[in-house]
Write an enzyme that holds these catalytic residues in place. Structure first.
Site, PDB file in Angstrom:
ATOM      1  N   ASP A 199       0.851  -1.204   0.000  1.00 40.32           N
ATOM      2  CA  ASP A 199       0.000   0.000   0.000  1.00 40.32           C
ATOM      3  C   ASP A 199       0.879   1.244   0.000  1.00 40.32           C
ATOM      4  O   ASP A 199       0.609   2.207   0.710  1.00 40.32           O
ATOM      5  CB  ASP A 199      -0.946  -0.015   1.213  1.00 40.32           C
ATOM      6  CG  ASP A 199      -2.117   0.948   1.035  1.00 40.32           C
ATOM      7  OD1 ASP A 199      -2.779   1.276   2.025  1.00 40.32           O
ATOM      8  OD2 ASP A 199      -2.334   1.403  -0.115  1.00 40.32           O
ATOM      9  N   LYS A 252       2.248   4.645  -0.907  1.00 37.21           N
ATOM     10  CA  LYS A 252       1.631   5.846  -1.515  1.00 37.21           C
ATOM     11  C   LYS A 252       2.170   7.055  -0.779  1.00 37.21           C
ATOM     12  O   LYS A 252       2.720   6.918   0.324  1.00 37.21           O
ATOM     13  CB  LYS A 252       0.108   5.746  -1.394  1.00 37.21           C
ATOM     14  CG  LYS A 252      -0.391   5.549   0.032  1.00 37.21           C
ATOM     15  CD  LYS A 252      -1.881   5.311   0.094  1.00 37.21           C
ATOM     16  CE  LYS A 252      -2.330   5.038   1.514  1.00 37.21           C
ATOM     17  NZ  LYS A 252      -3.770   4.813   1.632  1.00 37.21           N
ATOM     18  N   ASN A 281       1.802   7.418   2.912  1.00 36.95           N
ATOM     19  CA  ASN A 281       2.526   6.500   3.814  1.00 36.95           C
ATOM     20  C   ASN A 281       4.020   6.752   3.812  1.00 36.95           C
ATOM     21  O   ASN A 281       4.781   5.965   4.380  1.00 36.95           O
ATOM     22  CB  ASN A 281       2.271   5.049   3.389  1.00 36.95           C
ATOM     23  CG  ASN A 281       0.866   4.604   3.743  1.00 36.95           C
ATOM     24  OD1 ASN A 281       0.229   5.228   4.591  1.00 36.95           O
ATOM     25  ND2 ASN A 281       0.381   3.584   3.084  1.00 36.95           N
TER      26      ASN A 281
HETATM   27  N1  LIG Z   1       5.352   7.552  13.226  1.00 35.65           N
HETATM   28  C1  LIG Z   1       4.578   8.613  12.904  1.00 35.65           C
HETATM   29  N2  LIG Z   1       5.056   9.879  13.026  1.00 35.65           N
HETATM   30  C2  LIG Z   1       4.291  10.931  12.691  1.00 35.65           C
HETATM   31  N3  LIG Z   1       3.037  10.842  12.214  1.00 35.65           N
HETATM   32  C3  LIG Z   1       2.510   9.595  12.068  1.00 35.65           C
HETATM   33  C4  LIG Z   1       3.249   8.433  12.407  1.00 35.65           C
HETATM   34  N4  LIG Z   1       2.457   7.339  12.163  1.00 35.65           N
HETATM   35  C5  LIG Z   1       1.303   7.813  11.690  1.00 35.65           C
HETATM   36  N5  LIG Z   1       1.313   9.148  11.630  1.00 35.65           N
HETATM   37  C6  LIG Z   1       0.221   9.997  11.128  1.00 35.65           C
HETATM   38  O1  LIG Z   1      -0.961   9.705  11.870  1.00 35.65           O
HETATM   39  C7  LIG Z   1      -2.079   9.560  10.997  1.00 35.65           C
HETATM   40  C8  LIG Z   1      -2.761   8.241  11.237  1.00 35.65           C
HETATM   41  O2  LIG Z   1      -1.858   7.222  10.895  1.00 35.65           O
HETATM   42  P1  LIG Z   1      -2.302   5.674  11.093  1.00 35.65           P
HETATM   43  O3  LIG Z   1      -1.177   4.838  10.578  1.00 35.65           O
HETATM   44  O4  LIG Z   1      -2.793   5.465  12.452  1.00 35.65           O
HETATM   45  O5  LIG Z   1      -3.594   5.498  10.205  1.00 35.65           O
HETATM   46  P2  LIG Z   1      -3.552   5.518   8.636  1.00 35.65           P
HETATM   47  O6  LIG Z   1      -2.613   4.449   8.179  1.00 35.65           O
HETATM   48  O7  LIG Z   1      -3.310   6.909   8.174  1.00 35.65           O
HETATM   49  O8  LIG Z   1      -5.031   5.143   8.292  1.00 35.65           O
HETATM   50  P3  LIG Z   1      -5.509   3.629   7.984  1.00 35.65           P
HETATM   51  O9  LIG Z   1      -5.412   2.891   9.303  1.00 35.65           O
HETATM   52  O10 LIG Z   1      -6.897   3.816   7.504  1.00 35.65           O
HETATM   53  O11 LIG Z   1      -4.578   3.079   6.927  1.00 35.65           O
HETATM   54  C9  LIG Z   1      -1.566   9.678   9.578  1.00 35.65           C
HETATM   55  O12 LIG Z   1      -1.932  10.954   9.116  1.00 35.65           O
HETATM   56  C10 LIG Z   1      -0.075   9.605   9.678  1.00 35.65           C
HETATM   57  O13 LIG Z   1       0.511  10.522   8.810  1.00 35.65           O
END
Ligand SMILES: Nc1ncnc2c1ncn2[C@@H]1O[C@H](COP(=O)(O)OP(=O)(O)OP(=O)(O)O)[C@@H](O)[C@H]1O
Ligand SMILES: O=C(O)C[C@H](Cc1nc2cc(Cl)cc(Cl)c2[nH]1)c1ccc(Cl)cc1
Ligand SMILES: O=C(O)C[C@H](Cc1nc2cc(Cl)cc(Cl)c2[nH]1)c1ccc(Cl)cc1
Length: 316
Positions: A149, A151, A154
């Site tokens: 996934d 993109k 991510n």
């Molecule tokens: N290690 C990190 N440092 C900074 N920001 C983060 C980090 N991990 C996630 N985020 C931010 O937090 C938000 C949520 O991330 P999370 O991985 O929980 O869900 P997601 O992958 O965005 O959504 P889904 O679960 O639907 O795929 C995102 O906008 C991401 O950019």
């Protein structure tokens, strides 16, 4: 006097004792973001003053939505990864209601934000960041893992503006690692073989084989790389449309064109990645592997040996 309460500890991969953390070990700060099943919160560890991004998942929600397998896949993949271009998982723990992933904090946001803010990247910035993604994929595939996934949402940035790839809930482990642990589904699969799975991913970046045969390969990530390079240089992904089915139709028919000003070298690279047959994509084993991809003229001048130590080009 009650026996001194000791925090349970567990052996980490290196066999050294690591005290299991608990929520009280951290001061929780602002919410950084929300996922479908998660909230990511900025937190500071009391004992070290170090900042982390803690991904908190509600147990009831995970169980109700039957997503435990994704949580375990994300945990299993992140625990295997120890590379500068991936978000690092330091600890996991739980309390009565929640699960906690303690992750490195990628404080400079998502690649998608920069593409939207700048409109598009120049060739020099595209070359540097595409090279970091190639280097990250080479490491990931070397561990027998497909992201599935990939993109711009991510691909995050740390303080030094190097990439930090995240969100492995949808990734796939294709082979046992050297410790002989079973792959996620407990089945032993030879590397490179395809797997049946139901995960799709995100419409604009999903590869044709995942759409047609529901099978993901290492080169599914190479397709996504092609989409990302196209988007960095032009500002938009190659396959776009109103609804998902319109995007899927364009993908399976390879219906996309290059805007004016797209350089011939960049065009040649994208055309070698956006190939319908997975085994025909530059970078996959059948096409000479990552060495052949890294030698493409678009990457002329890239020093592949120490990208994470180089100062990234100013995003203009
Ligand atoms: N290690 C990190 N440092 C900074 N920001 C983060 C980090 N991990 C996630 N985020 C931010 O937090 C938000 C949520 O991330 P999370 O991985 O929980 O869900 P997601 O992958 O965005 O959504 P889904 O679960 O639907 O795929 C995102 O906008 C991401 O950019
Ligand atoms: O402590 C560990 O490392 C193992 C546990 C295992 C675990 N306990 C769970 C409870 C629930 Cl309700 C759901 C999942 Cl996915 C669960 N996974 C765990 C805790 C936190 C995280 Cl993020 C993942 C797994
Ligand atoms: O519901 C959707 O359409 C999107 C989700 C994607 C998804 N990404 C995840 C990442 C994590 Cl860490 C956890 C879960 Cl539960 C995650 N679920 C999803 C779940 C299951 C399947 Cl089969 C496909 C997509």
């Amino acid at each position: 006097k009650m026996a001194e309460e000791t925090t349970p500890s567990k052996l980490n991969r290196a066999g050294s004792l690591q005290a299991k953390r608990k929520p009280e070990d951290f001061i929780f700060g602002k919410v950084i973001g929300e996922g479908s099943f998660s909230t990511v919160i900025l937190a500071k560890e009391v004992s070290t003053d170090k900042q982390y991004a803690i991904k908190v998942l509600d147990k009831q929600h995970i169980i109700r939505e039957n997503k435990a397998q994704y949580v375990h896949r994300e945990k299993s993949v992140l625990s295997k990864l120890n590379h500068p271009f991936f978000v690092k998982l330091y600890y996991t723990f739980q309390d009565k209601d929640r699960l906690y992933f303690v992750l490195s904090y990628a404080g400079r946001g998502e690649l998608l934000d920069y593409i939207q803010k700048l409109g598009s990247f120049d060739e020099n910035c595209t070359r540097f960041y595409a090279a970091e993604v190639v280097s990250a994929l080479e490491h990931l595939h070397g561990l027998g893992i497909i992201h599935r996934d990939l993109k711009p949402e991510n691909i995050l940035f740390n303080e030094q503006m190097h990439i930090q790839i995240t969100d492995f809930g949808s990734s796939k482990i294709l082979k046992t690692d050297q410790l002989g642990e079973d792959s996620q589904d407990g089945s032993q699969v030879a590397p490179g073989q395809k797997r049946k799975n139901s995960f799709v991913g995100t419409a604009q970046y999903v590869s044709p084989e995942v759409l047609t045969s529901k099978k993901a390969y290492y080169s599914s990530d190479l397709w996504a790389l092609g989409c990302i390079i196209y988007q960095l240089l032009s500002g938009l992904p190659p396959f776009r449309g109103g609804h998902e089915y319109q995007i899927f139709q364009k993908i399976t028919k390879l219906e996309y064109e290059f805007p004016e000003g797209f350089s011939p070298t960049a065009r040649d690279l994208v055309e070698k990645l956006l190939v319908l047959e997975p085994e025909g994509r530059l970078g996959c084993e059948e096409m000479g592997g990552f060495d052949k991809l890294k030698k493409h003229p678009f990457f002329e001048g890239v020093d592949w040996s120490n990208l994470s130590k180089q100062k990234p080009p100013q995003l203009v």
